[in-house]
Design a protein around this motif. Structure first.
Motif, PDB file in Angstrom:
ATOM      1  N   ASN A  81       7.405  -4.056   2.114  1.00 46.11           N
ATOM      2  CA  ASN A  81       6.603  -5.199   2.542  1.00 46.11           C
ATOM      3  C   ASN A  81       7.382  -6.469   2.217  1.00 46.11           C
ATOM      4  N   GLU A  82       7.462  -7.340   3.204  1.00 50.00           N
ATOM      5  CA  GLU A  82       8.298  -8.534   3.065  1.00 50.00           C
ATOM      6  C   GLU A  82       7.462  -9.792   3.238  1.00 50.00           C
ATOM      7  N   ASP A  83       7.742 -10.791   2.405  1.00 52.50           N
ATOM      8  CA  ASP A  83       7.066 -12.077   2.515  1.00 52.50           C
ATOM      9  C   ASP A  83       8.057 -13.161   2.123  1.00 52.50           C
ATOM     10  N   GLY A  84       8.690 -13.713   3.129  1.00 50.35           N
ATOM     11  CA  GLY A  84       9.683 -14.757   2.860  1.00 50.35           C
ATOM     12  C   GLY A  84      10.862 -14.222   2.078  1.00 50.35           C
ATOM     13  N   ARG A  85      11.117 -14.837   0.932  1.00 50.13           N
ATOM     14  CA  ARG A  85      12.255 -14.404   0.109  1.00 50.13           C
ATOM     15  C   ARG A  85      11.942 -13.149  -0.723  1.00 50.13           C
ATOM     16  N   PHE A  86      10.700 -12.725  -0.697  1.00 53.31           N
ATOM     17  CA  PHE A  86      10.257 -11.618  -1.556  1.00 53.31           C
ATOM     18  C   PHE A  86      10.016 -10.346  -0.736  1.00 53.31           C
ATOM     19  N   THR A  87      10.589  -9.254  -1.222  1.00 61.07           N
ATOM     20  CA  THR A  87      10.394  -7.953  -0.586  1.00 61.07           C
ATOM     21  C   THR A  87      10.082  -6.928  -1.662  1.00 61.07           C
ATOM     22  N   SER A 123       0.841  -1.185   0.000  1.00 58.89           N
ATOM     23  CA  SER A 123       0.000   0.000   0.000  1.00 58.89           C
ATOM     24  C   SER A 123       0.881   1.242   0.000  1.00 58.89           C
ATOM     25  N   SER A 124       0.330   2.347  -0.481  1.00 60.89           N
ATOM     26  CA  SER A 124       1.131   3.573  -0.574  1.00 60.89           C
ATOM     27  C   SER A 124       1.494   4.163   0.786  1.00 60.89           C
ATOM     28  N   LEU A 156       8.933   1.394  -7.761  1.00 60.47           N
ATOM     29  CA  LEU A 156       8.937   0.270  -6.838  1.00 60.47           C
ATOM     30  C   LEU A 156       9.825  -0.829  -7.388  1.00 60.47           C
ATOM     31  N   SER A 157      10.266  -1.672  -6.478  1.00 57.64           N
ATOM     32  CA  SER A 157      11.139  -2.762  -6.890  1.00 57.64           C
ATOM     33  C   SER A 157      10.784  -4.019  -6.110  1.00 57.64           C
ATOM     34  N   LEU A 158      11.057  -5.139  -6.734  1.00 59.52           N
ATOM     35  CA  LEU A 158      10.856  -6.457  -6.119  1.00 59.52           C
ATOM     36  C   LEU A 158      12.223  -7.105  -5.959  1.00 59.52           C
TER      37      LEU A 158
END
Lengths: 116, 114
Positions: free
Chosen positions: A57-63, A51-52, A73-75
Motif C-alpha cells: 500500500n502506497e501513500d506518497g513517500r510512504f509505502t 489489509s492482509s 511488514l516493512s515501512l
C-alpha cells in the motif's frame, strides 16, 4: 508476550535516502496492520495501513509492504526528510473474537533520525 | 473537533499517593482505550471500553490500577497507591465503532512517581 516486534530500537538515515523500518508479528490471526508516527510530547498519529488481502500500500513517500508467509511488514520512506524524524510504531489487529480482537497491538517502536 | 483531550499533561507525585488521569474522547467515538508507554514494553494496552462498558482489562497491571467511564465523554485512570515503577507516559485513545481501525490518541500524561 509481545505479538508485534520491532527489533531495531533506532535507525539513522541521510536526507534523501530510503528509510526502511521493519516489523514482525507472531499471531497469524492478525489481518490488519498499521503504522503510527510519534513526535516528542505528542500522541501517536496514524500514518498508513494495509489489509492482509494486499501485499503493498502506497501513500506518497510512504509505502508499506506485507509478507504474510513470513509474518513481516516493512515501512519504506522515500525520499527521507528531516521532518520524518520521529518514533514509528507498528500495530496489528485481528477479529478473532468479539472482545479483544478490536484492540491494536503495538510494537515497542523504532526511533528514526534523518540527518541533513 | 478538538481531538482526544487528556489532563494533566504532567504529574509528579510521591510514592503512595493517589493519582488520577483524565480523558475526554472525540465526540461520537464508541471505543476508548488506555495505553501506557515505557522504554521496556513500548505501547501496552491497559484497558478499553465500548459504549462506556469495560470490555478487556487484562492489561491492567495490578489491583492498584482502576479505570472508569461514567459517560460517553469522560474516563479516568486511577492508581492507588502509586509506585515509582508506574512512571510512564499514559495515553488515552478513541475510535469510532468496529469499522474504524485507526485510533486517535491524546497527547498523553507524563507521570513521574518519586
Amino acid at each position: 508476550d509481545q505479538q508485534v516486534k520491532q527489533n531495531s530500537p533506532s535507525l539513522s538515515v541521510q536526507e534523501g535516502r530510503i528509510s526502511i523500518l521493519n516489523c514482525d508479528y507472531t499471531n497469524s490471526m492478525f489481518d490488519y496492520f498499521l503504522w503510527y508516527k510519534k513526535y516528542p510530547a505528542e500522541g501517536p498519529t496514524f500514518l498508513i495501513s494495509i489489509s492482509s488481502i494486499k501485499d503493498k500500500n502506497e501513500d506518497g513517500r510512504f509505502t508499506v509492504f506485507l509478507n504474510k508467509s513470513a509474518k513481516h511488514l516493512s515501512l519504506h520512506i522515500v525520499p527521507s526528510q528531516p521532518g520524518d524524524s520521529a518514533v514509528y510504531f507498528c500495530a496489528a489487529s485481528g477479529v478473532w473474537d468479539s472482545n479483544s480482537g478490536y484492540a491494536l497491538n503495538f510494537g515497542k517502536g523504532t526511533s528514526l533520525l534523518v540527518t541533513p | 473537533d478538538a481531538g482526544v483531550i487528556q489532563s494533566p499533561r504532567h504529574e509528579v507525585t510521591e510514592m503512595g499517593q493517589e493519582v488520577t488521569l483524565r480523558c475526554k474522547p472525540i465526540s461520537g467515538h464508541d471505543y476508548l482505550f488506555w495505553y501506557r508507554q515505557t522504554m521496556m514494553r513500548g505501547l501496552e494496552l491497559l484497558i478499553y471500553f465500548n459504549n462506556n462498558v469495560p470490555i478487556d482489562d487484562s492489561g491492567m497491571p495490578e489491583d492498584r490500577f482502576s479505570a472508569k467511564m461514567p459517560n460517553a465523554s469522560f474516563s479516568t485512570l486511577k492508581i492507588q497507591p502509586s509506585e515509582p515503577r508506574d512512571s510512564a507516559v499514559y495515553f488515552c485513545a478513541s475510535r469510532r465503532d468496529r469499522g474504524g481501525e485507526k485510533l486517535f490518541f491524546g497527547s498523553g500524561t507524563q507521570l513521574s512517581v518519586l
